[in-house]
Each structure stands twice: as structure tokens, then as C-alpha cells.
Design a protein around this motif. Structure first.
Motif, mmCIF file in Angstrom:
data_model
loop_
_atom_site.group_PDB
_atom_site.id
_atom_site.type_symbol
_atom_site.label_atom_id
_atom_site.label_comp_id
_atom_site.label_asym_id
_atom_site.label_seq_id
_atom_site.Cartn_x
_atom_site.Cartn_y
_atom_site.Cartn_z
ATOM 1 N N TYR A 88 0.811 -1.212 0.000
ATOM 2 C CA TYR A 88 0.000 0.000 0.000
ATOM 3 C C TYR A 88 0.852 1.272 0.000
ATOM 4 C CZ TYR A 88 -4.290 -2.544 1.368
ATOM 5 O OH TYR A 88 -5.388 -3.362 1.410
ATOM 6 N N ASN A 144 -9.281 0.992 3.611
ATOM 7 C CA ASN A 144 -8.679 0.124 4.614
ATOM 8 C C ASN A 144 -7.204 0.407 4.868
ATOM 9 O OD1 ASN A 144 -7.618 -0.832 2.288
ATOM 10 N ND2 ASN A 144 -8.427 -2.899 2.442
ATOM 11 N N TYR A 145 -6.699 1.500 4.315
ATOM 12 C CA TYR A 145 -5.306 1.863 4.542
ATOM 13 C C TYR A 145 -5.228 3.358 4.788
ATOM 14 C CZ TYR A 145 -0.382 2.797 3.539
ATOM 15 O OH TYR A 145 0.924 3.213 3.601
ATOM 16 N N ARG A 182 -3.488 -0.102 8.974
ATOM 17 C CA ARG A 182 -4.471 -0.805 8.147
ATOM 18 C C ARG A 182 -5.695 -1.113 8.986
ATOM 19 N NH1 ARG A 182 -0.890 -4.513 3.970
ATOM 20 N NH2 ARG A 182 0.806 -2.999 3.790
ATOM 21 N N GLY A 229 -8.422 2.406 -0.723
ATOM 22 C CA GLY A 229 -9.274 1.232 -0.563
ATOM 23 C C GLY A 229 -8.564 -0.086 -0.734
#
Lengths: 114, 112
Positions: free
Chosen positions: A101, B31-32, B51, B94
Motif C-alpha cells: 500500500y 482500509n489503509y 491498516r 481502498g
């Protein structure tokens, strides 16, 4: 130092002109993101490339385009420049793992359109 | 689409005090949640992230908390120092490999 490099650091040009901003991601990163930072709009996502292919588009004007080359560096092309295009332009890269991420930002290019 | 709101826009504290910056997000699929520090003339620097499967994360003097039910997350800086002075941004995304949606930023000033 994030490992992401951007050139040039500063760019001053006139309205109607075209410029190219360059970004090299961190070694091994496949994803490159371009963001625009202006005083009134904050940090906004423009476009993303992954391993040479366009993956996602954000608030990118039609006058702007980008590409990612086989060596994974990316260029953002801005044409028919307007005064309102004056901003900081950042690229970021993300680790190659599909589950990654994190995004690491470069030092940015400050574009001034006069 | 996702919208991230950040408060306050400016925050002034004395050296040694704690600082708290809060963000809310709109998309329950996010979610992050990373936090970035931007010093004058530099790019945003990732300082901590969380997270959605974690409620709190700490790294020395900084910590982030997440309340998924209320859709808000916060950055906590303890024992602030003058070098903590910068603009702090929260963000949300997301899924892995997608763009970040940023808050408008908080300018933190730490006076000695």
C-alpha cells in the motif's frame, strides 16, 4: 531521501507552452503515481502507471498526459499551459508486491506559469 | 468517491506538549490510512500508517489510532520538538496499489 527522483526541481514557463516533468521511481518499484499540489486543492491524484501500462486516472485534464517507459521512469506532459496550472507536481512509487500500500514521494517539481 | 476531512488546519503547541490531528473518511471500503509529514520545499514523507485490521500503531513518539465504526483516525505526537514543525497530511485508500485520497493538511508549529 525516499529514493524517488524528479527533474527539474523548478520550471518557469509562459502560458500556452508545453513542459515535460520526469520521475524515476525507487529501484524495483513498478508503480508510479502523479499528484498535483496546489494551495486551494491540496494534494490531488492525477494518474497511475504500473509496469508501463496506465492503471488509473484521477483529476487529470485532457491537456495533460503521461507515460511510463521500459526502464520504468515516467514523464508527465503538460500542454497549453494556463496560469492555474502553476503548482507542485509530485510523483510517488510503490513497492512491487501486490499487497503493498505504501507510496514514497519524490521531492517534486515546482511549475510556475507566467 | 472517498472524501477525507482533516482537523485542525493549524495547530500551535509548546515544546514538550502533545499534538493530535484528526481525520474522518467517508468510504467504508477504505482500509489503509497513512500519515505524511511535509517540510518546506520537500515532498511528503511517510511517517506512519495503519491498516483497518489494526486499532492502534506506535513508533517512538508518534502513534495512530483508527476507529472503523466512526470512520475516523488520528495522529498523536508526544513530547513535541521544534523539528516536528511541518505540514501533516492524512490519507486513505481502498486497496493496495491504488491512489491515495488526501486531507487538506494541518500546519503544526512547535515553539521552544
Amino acid at each position: 531521501d525516499s529514493g524517488v527522483t524528479q527533474t527539474p526541481k523548478h520550471l518557469i514557463t509562459a502560458t500556452g507552452q508545453r513542459v515535460t516533468l520526469r520521475c524515476s521511481p525507487r529501484s524495483g518499484d513498478l508503480s508510479v503515481y502523479w499528484y498535483q499540489q496546489s494551495l486551494d486543492q491540496g494534494l490531488q491524484f492525477l494518474i497511475q502507471y504500473y509496469n508501463g501500462e496506465e492503471r488509473a486516472k484521477g483529476n487529470i485534464l485532457e491537456r495533460f498526459s503521461a507515460q511510463q517507459f521500459p526502464d520504468l521512469h515516467s514523464e508527465l506532459n503538460l500542454s497549453s499551459l494556463e496560469l492555474g496550472d502553476s503548482a507542485l507536481y509530485f510523483c510517488a512509487s510503490s513497492p512491487r508486491q501486490a499487497s503493498a500500500y505504501e507510496q514514497y514521494f519524490g521531492p517534486g517539481t515546482r511549475l510556475t506559469v507566467t | 468517491g472517498e472524501n477525507v476531512e482533516q482537523h485542525p488546519s493549524t495547530l500551535s503547541v509548546q515544546e514538550g506538549d502533545s499534538a493530535v490531528i484528526k481525520c474522518t473518511y467517508s468510504d467504508s471500503a477504505s482500509n489503509y490510512f497513512p500519515w505524511y509529514k511535509q517540510e518546506l520545499g520537500k515532498g511528503p514523507q511517510l511517517i506512519i500508517d495503519i491498516r483497518s485490521n489494526v486499532g492502534e500503531k506506535k513508533d517512538q513518539r508518534i502513534a495512530v489510532t483508527l476507529n472503523k465504526t466512526a470512520k475516523h483516525f488520528s495522529l498523536h505526537i508526544t513530547e513535541t520538538q521544534p523539528e516536528d514543525s511541518a505540514v501533516y497530511f492524512c490519507a486513505a485508500s481502498g486497496q493496495a496499489g491504488t491512489a491515495l485520497i488526501f486531507g487538506k493538511g494541518t500546519t503544526l508549529s512547535v515553539s521552544s
